[in-house]
Design an enzyme around this catalytic site. Structure first.
Site, mmCIF file in Angstrom:
data_model
loop_
_atom_site.group_PDB
_atom_site.id
_atom_site.type_symbol
_atom_site.label_atom_id
_atom_site.label_comp_id
_atom_site.label_asym_id
_atom_site.label_seq_id
_atom_site.Cartn_x
_atom_site.Cartn_y
_atom_site.Cartn_z
ATOM 1 N N PRO A 2 0.826 -1.209 0.000
ATOM 2 C CA PRO A 2 0.000 0.000 0.000
ATOM 3 C C PRO A 2 0.863 1.263 0.000
ATOM 4 O O PRO A 2 1.941 1.295 0.592
ATOM 5 C CB PRO A 2 -0.794 -0.106 1.302
ATOM 6 C CG PRO A 2 0.015 -1.002 2.173
ATOM 7 C CD PRO A 2 0.741 -1.937 1.260
ATOM 8 N N LEU A 3 0.351 2.266 -0.670
ATOM 9 C CA LEU A 3 0.988 3.582 -0.691
ATOM 10 C C LEU A 3 -0.049 4.606 -0.267
ATOM 11 O O LEU A 3 -1.109 4.730 -0.886
ATOM 12 C CB LEU A 3 1.509 3.926 -2.088
ATOM 13 C CG LEU A 3 1.970 5.364 -2.312
ATOM 14 C CD1 LEU A 3 3.143 5.717 -1.401
ATOM 15 C CD2 LEU A 3 2.338 5.588 -3.761
#
Length: 70
Positions: A2-3
């Site tokens: 995830p970013l």
């Protein structure tokens, strides 16, 4: 992986940004069960004269607000 990407106007201290990065990571881990090492967080700072709301830059809005209180 995830970013989490945060876009904000400049003005926060290095300490505030470090806390934000920790808190965002911790919250993502708590909610999703992801490992902290997998969570990427970025902070991009956009100058107030390069960001607008309703056609007025944040710099212009701040100037108008300041003029209204004088």
């Amino acid at each position: 992986m995830p970013l989490i990407h945060v876009t904000q106007a400049p003005g926060r201290t290095a300490e505030q940004k470090a806390e934000l990065l920790r808190e965002l990571t911790d919250t993502y881990v708590k909610v999703t069960g992801a490992k902290p090492e997998a969570v990427w967080v970025t902070v991009a700072e956009v100058p107030a004269d390069s960001w607008s709301v309703a056609g007025d830059s944040l710099a212009a809005r701040a100037a108008k607000a300041k003029a209204a209180t004088v």
